[in-house]
Write a protein that holds these residues in place. Sequence first.
Motif, PDB file in Angstrom:
ATOM      1  N   LEU B  91      -9.901 -16.085 -47.223  1.00  0.00           N
ATOM      2  CA  LEU B  91      -9.562 -14.665 -47.320  1.00  0.00           C
ATOM      3  C   LEU B  91     -10.195 -13.891 -46.158  1.00  0.00           C
ATOM      4  CD1 LEU B  91      -8.094 -12.594 -49.102  1.00  0.00           C
ATOM      5  CD2 LEU B  91     -10.176 -12.382 -50.460  1.00  0.00           C
ATOM      6  N   PHE B  92     -11.453 -14.186 -45.878  1.00  0.00           N
ATOM      7  CA  PHE B  92     -12.114 -13.512 -44.759  1.00  0.00           C
ATOM      8  C   PHE B  92     -11.450 -13.871 -43.432  1.00  0.00           C
ATOM      9  CE2 PHE B  92     -15.751 -12.690 -47.631  1.00  0.00           C
ATOM     10  CZ  PHE B  92     -15.950 -11.363 -47.307  1.00  0.00           C
ATOM     11  N   THR B  93     -11.004 -15.104 -43.306  1.00  0.00           N
ATOM     12  CA  THR B  93     -10.326 -15.505 -42.076  1.00  0.00           C
ATOM     13  C   THR B  93      -8.997 -14.764 -41.934  1.00  0.00           C
ATOM     14  OG1 THR B  93     -11.335 -17.677 -42.276  1.00  0.00           O
ATOM     15  CG2 THR B  93      -9.470 -17.490 -40.779  1.00  0.00           C
ATOM     16  N   CYS B  94      -8.240 -14.710 -43.028  1.00  0.00           N
ATOM     17  CA  CYS B  94      -6.926 -14.051 -42.989  1.00  0.00           C
ATOM     18  C   CYS B  94      -7.057 -12.556 -42.722  1.00  0.00           C
ATOM     19  CB  CYS B  94      -6.172 -14.266 -44.303  1.00  0.00           C
ATOM     20  SG  CYS B  94      -5.667 -15.963 -44.562  1.00  0.00           S
ATOM     21  N   CYS B  95      -8.171 -11.957 -43.118  1.00  0.00           N
ATOM     22  CA  CYS B  95      -8.376 -10.516 -42.935  1.00  0.00           C
ATOM     23  C   CYS B  95      -9.278 -10.240 -41.741  1.00  0.00           C
ATOM     24  CB  CYS B  95      -8.980  -9.899 -44.199  1.00  0.00           C
ATOM     25  SG  CYS B  95      -7.922 -10.063 -45.630  1.00  0.00           S
ATOM     26  N   HIS B  96      -9.364 -11.185 -40.819  1.00  0.00           N
ATOM     27  CA  HIS B  96     -10.270 -11.015 -39.675  1.00  0.00           C
ATOM     28  C   HIS B  96      -9.822  -9.847 -38.804  1.00  0.00           C
ATOM     29  CE1 HIS B  96     -12.670 -11.985 -36.132  1.00  0.00           C
ATOM     30  NE2 HIS B  96     -13.414 -12.722 -36.949  1.00  0.00           N
ATOM     31  N   PRO B  97     -10.786  -9.016 -38.356  1.00  0.00           N
ATOM     32  CA  PRO B  97     -10.410  -7.839 -37.560  1.00  0.00           C
ATOM     33  C   PRO B  97      -9.735  -8.171 -36.229  1.00  0.00           C
ATOM     34  CG  PRO B  97     -12.807  -8.107 -37.652  1.00  0.00           C
ATOM     35  CD  PRO B  97     -12.223  -9.046 -38.653  1.00  0.00           C
ATOM     36  N   ALA B  98      -9.851  -9.429 -35.760  1.00  0.00           N
ATOM     37  CA  ALA B  98      -9.195  -9.790 -34.502  1.00  0.00           C
ATOM     38  C   ALA B  98      -7.688  -9.993 -34.683  1.00  0.00           C
ATOM     39  CB  ALA B  98      -9.828 -11.043 -33.917  1.00  0.00           C
ATOM     40  N   LEU B  99      -7.216 -10.013 -35.939  1.00  0.00           N
ATOM     41  CA  LEU B  99      -5.777 -10.154 -36.192  1.00  0.00           C
ATOM     42  C   LEU B  99      -5.169  -8.764 -36.385  1.00  0.00           C
ATOM     43  CD1 LEU B  99      -5.975 -13.081 -38.776  1.00  0.00           C
ATOM     44  CD2 LEU B  99      -5.335 -13.249 -36.357  1.00  0.00           C
ATOM     45  N   ALA B 100      -3.899  -8.627 -36.012  1.00  0.00           N
ATOM     46  CA  ALA B 100      -3.214  -7.339 -36.191  1.00  0.00           C
ATOM     47  C   ALA B 100      -3.131  -7.029 -37.689  1.00  0.00           C
ATOM     48  CB  ALA B 100      -1.820  -7.408 -35.586  1.00  0.00           C
ATOM     49  N   PRO B 101      -3.281  -5.755 -38.061  1.00  0.00           N
ATOM     50  CA  PRO B 101      -3.291  -5.404 -39.491  1.00  0.00           C
ATOM     51  C   PRO B 101      -2.094  -5.958 -40.270  1.00  0.00           C
ATOM     52  CG  PRO B 101      -3.927  -3.506 -38.196  1.00  0.00           C
ATOM     53  CD  PRO B 101      -3.547  -4.583 -37.217  1.00  0.00           C
ATOM     54  N   GLU B 102      -0.893  -5.876 -39.711  1.00  0.00           N
ATOM     55  CA  GLU B 102       0.274  -6.350 -40.472  1.00  0.00           C
ATOM     56  C   GLU B 102       0.237  -7.870 -40.616  1.00  0.00           C
ATOM     57  OE1 GLU B 102       0.405  -4.843 -37.598  1.00  0.00           O
ATOM     58  OE2 GLU B 102       1.798  -5.824 -36.215  1.00  0.00           O
ATOM     59  N   VAL B 161     -16.066  -7.018 -45.772  1.00  0.00           N
ATOM     60  CA  VAL B 161     -15.527  -6.872 -47.129  1.00  0.00           C
ATOM     61  C   VAL B 161     -14.608  -5.655 -47.157  1.00  0.00           C
ATOM     62  CG1 VAL B 161     -16.090  -6.293 -49.526  1.00  0.00           C
ATOM     63  CG2 VAL B 161     -17.404  -8.032 -48.336  1.00  0.00           C
ATOM     64  N   SER B 162     -15.009  -4.589 -46.493  1.00  0.00           N
ATOM     65  CA  SER B 162     -14.161  -3.406 -46.512  1.00  0.00           C
ATOM     66  C   SER B 162     -12.824  -3.688 -45.823  1.00  0.00           C
ATOM     67  CB  SER B 162     -14.924  -2.200 -45.950  1.00  0.00           C
ATOM     68  OG  SER B 162     -14.471  -1.862 -44.691  1.00  0.00           O
ATOM     69  N   GLY B 163     -12.836  -4.564 -44.812  1.00  0.00           N
ATOM     70  CA  GLY B 163     -11.579  -4.991 -44.189  1.00  0.00           C
ATOM     71  C   GLY B 163     -10.692  -5.760 -45.157  1.00  0.00           C
ATOM     72  N   VAL B 164     -11.302  -6.646 -45.942  1.00  0.00           N
ATOM     73  CA  VAL B 164     -10.560  -7.425 -46.940  1.00  0.00           C
ATOM     74  C   VAL B 164      -9.978  -6.474 -47.997  1.00  0.00           C
ATOM     75  CG1 VAL B 164     -10.799  -9.099 -48.820  1.00  0.00           C
ATOM     76  CG2 VAL B 164     -11.856  -9.564 -46.598  1.00  0.00           C
ATOM     77  N   LEU B 165     -10.790  -5.529 -48.449  1.00  0.00           N
ATOM     78  CA  LEU B 165     -10.323  -4.596 -49.484  1.00  0.00           C
ATOM     79  C   LEU B 165      -9.169  -3.740 -48.959  1.00  0.00           C
ATOM     80  CD1 LEU B 165     -13.675  -3.419 -51.141  1.00  0.00           C
ATOM     81  CD2 LEU B 165     -12.188  -5.334 -51.774  1.00  0.00           C
ATOM     82  N   ALA B 166      -9.251  -3.360 -47.686  1.00  0.00           N
ATOM     83  CA  ALA B 166      -8.164  -2.557 -47.109  1.00  0.00           C
ATOM     84  C   ALA B 166      -6.852  -3.335 -47.158  1.00  0.00           C
ATOM     85  CB  ALA B 166      -8.511  -2.160 -45.674  1.00  0.00           C
ATOM     86  N   VAL B 167      -6.925  -4.639 -46.844  1.00  0.00           N
ATOM     87  CA  VAL B 167      -5.721  -5.476 -46.900  1.00  0.00           C
ATOM     88  C   VAL B 167      -5.204  -5.555 -48.336  1.00  0.00           C
ATOM     89  CG1 VAL B 167      -4.907  -7.861 -46.714  1.00  0.00           C
ATOM     90  CG2 VAL B 167      -6.181  -6.829 -44.827  1.00  0.00           C
ATOM     91  N   LEU B 168      -6.105  -5.776 -49.284  1.00  0.00           N
ATOM     92  CA  LEU B 168      -5.680  -5.910 -50.682  1.00  0.00           C
ATOM     93  C   LEU B 168      -5.080  -4.598 -51.201  1.00  0.00           C
ATOM     94  CD1 LEU B 168      -8.625  -8.068 -52.093  1.00  0.00           C
ATOM     95  CD2 LEU B 168      -6.342  -8.826 -51.397  1.00  0.00           C
ATOM     96  N   PHE B 169      -5.642  -3.472 -50.784  1.00  0.00           N
ATOM     97  CA  PHE B 169      -5.115  -2.184 -51.223  1.00  0.00           C
ATOM     98  C   PHE B 169      -3.732  -1.936 -50.602  1.00  0.00           C
ATOM     99  CE2 PHE B 169      -5.833   2.646 -51.687  1.00  0.00           C
ATOM    100  CZ  PHE B 169      -5.417   2.626 -53.003  1.00  0.00           C
ATOM    101  N   LEU B 170      -3.554  -2.368 -49.343  1.00  0.00           N
ATOM    102  CA  LEU B 170      -2.242  -2.266 -48.709  1.00  0.00           C
ATOM    103  C   LEU B 170      -1.202  -3.075 -49.473  1.00  0.00           C
ATOM    104  CD1 LEU B 170      -2.753  -2.599 -44.855  1.00  0.00           C
ATOM    105  CD2 LEU B 170      -1.424  -0.852 -46.024  1.00  0.00           C
ATOM    106  N   VAL B 171      -1.591  -4.289 -49.849  1.00  0.00           N
ATOM    107  CA  VAL B 171      -0.681  -5.147 -50.611  1.00  0.00           C
ATOM    108  C   VAL B 171      -0.314  -4.448 -51.924  1.00  0.00           C
ATOM    109  CG1 VAL B 171      -0.482  -7.324 -51.872  1.00  0.00           C
ATOM    110  CG2 VAL B 171      -1.536  -7.294 -49.604  1.00  0.00           C
ATOM    111  N   PHE B 172      -1.327  -3.906 -52.590  1.00  0.00           N
ATOM    112  CA  PHE B 172      -1.108  -3.232 -53.874  1.00  0.00           C
ATOM    113  C   PHE B 172      -0.169  -2.038 -53.700  1.00  0.00           C
ATOM    114  CE2 PHE B 172      -2.085  -0.121 -57.141  1.00  0.00           C
ATOM    115  CZ  PHE B 172      -2.045  -0.891 -58.290  1.00  0.00           C
TER     116      PHE B 172
END
Lengths: 124, 396
Positions: B91-102, B161-172
């Motif tokens: 999960l941390f890898t998939c939400c890494h800040p070096a990847l584009a948000p989308e 963690v806040s990066g991961v949560l941002a992704v999860l909230f976007l999904v939601f």
Amino acid sequence: MAKYLMSVWGPDSDYEKEHYGYASQEEMMASFEATGKFNEKLQQEGYFVFADGLDAAKTATVVDGQGDKPIITDGPYAEAKEYMAGFWIIDVPDLDVALKLAAEASAACLGKVEVRPMQTGPEA
Amino acid sequence: MVASLAKRFGDLDIAEDAAAEAFTVAVERWPLDGIPPNPGAWLTTTANRKAIDRIRRESKRDDKQKEAVAMHDDTPHEPLGAIEDDRLRLLFTCCHPALAPEARVALTLRMVGGLTVPEIAKAFLVQETTMGQRITRAKNKIKAAHIPYRVPEAADLPERVSGVLAVLFLVFNEGYLSSGDHENSVRGDLTAEAIRLTRLVRALLPDDGEVAGLLALMLLIEARRTARVSATGELVRLDEQDRGSWDLALIAEGHALVRERLAAVANGGSRPGRYQILAAINAVHTSVRDARDTDWSQIVALYDQMLRVDASPIVRLNRAIAVAELDGPEVALAEIDRHLGSSLDDYHAFHATRADLLRRLGRSGESRAAYDRAIELAENAAEVALLTRRRDQLGR
């Protein structure tokens, strides 16, 4: 370990400016000092491979040796708004370490830093 | 399983393919041989062997993979805790800040959520090939740039963690905001997926206040999902919802999490961040059976707290909506017209809010113009239906 190129970019016209694009003499000297310290730290931590600043892009020469006889052209490979002005090659465990170092490098040299992996695989 | 394979072999493609092959073998063999005593362990072992086979076959043996083969050939099945840890790393890898948000969102749904590429493409209304390329590009970057499979160090953890949560909230939100679009049920499934993944993060980081806050927020919004759209496909605002159809179990769970955070903050824990405050606001809304009993002063106070965390125009707009209930529509209208007209002119909710306030003040002509603008900007079919009816009910 994995190798990365960390590069700093800027307009070629900076080289003709009084303080090479820095706001003042003091700012330039402070930045040089901070960059020197950063390089020392890189060496101490064993991440340093090589680093240097580049001279202006207009001092570059392009050579095409694919034909019978090399063709030599004055100037950089491609016209661009900004050119690479300096770079580091670092050898670190992974991208997280590289990004941390890039943040320090950026703060020291007062420019944005591009982090790009080398194609050679990790040496385990 | 993909997560633990990815960690072992350092390659998402090998991990995915090996997992898929193991399931295929299971489908072929279990009906004949019987289901093994520990199906999970069987699958993991089989997938490991498949991954090793593939690496050998392709002789893609760079050092890391050689090492992985040496270390993990016929390893015994790991306990559940280790697998969950692997999921967290992934999960941390998939939400890494070096990847584009989308790309982070898409990769998380694919690798951690297990959704297929066509499903993700449909949920985000993009072409399958585009989504496929986006995911492939992200996977290639992870490999080429050596983005690590690792839970970040303690010093970096809050930000990551806040990066991961941002992704999860976007999904939601992608699922929730589309809940009026009946044609696209896959998007609705995204809310369930986001909740499932947030529960996972919560299980792994039980002391993180914002993780608890986000989970509470999602649960309290999800609880009202069926009440949010009418039988005719029209959006139903909070004050008009049939509160009897709210999911009381989800509300109870959300409230318990909010209480847990309130207690933690009262005991000297770190100050609540945006998700905890938003969860608290939703807890106030969901704690009364009748919308008229809503404690608006508490909601305004929570928005004031929210403004200290995030002084954005959208937070100000939401605060103004609460102010309208507490101090009347005139005060709220003055506030949004004074502060927000320039920054939110392209935001449908700004015009919808103005239209509603103007309607309540009897200023029908101005209200109609604001409804027109809101309808023009709104994308969700259920919301357009509500705004259109409200506009058409205006007196001359």
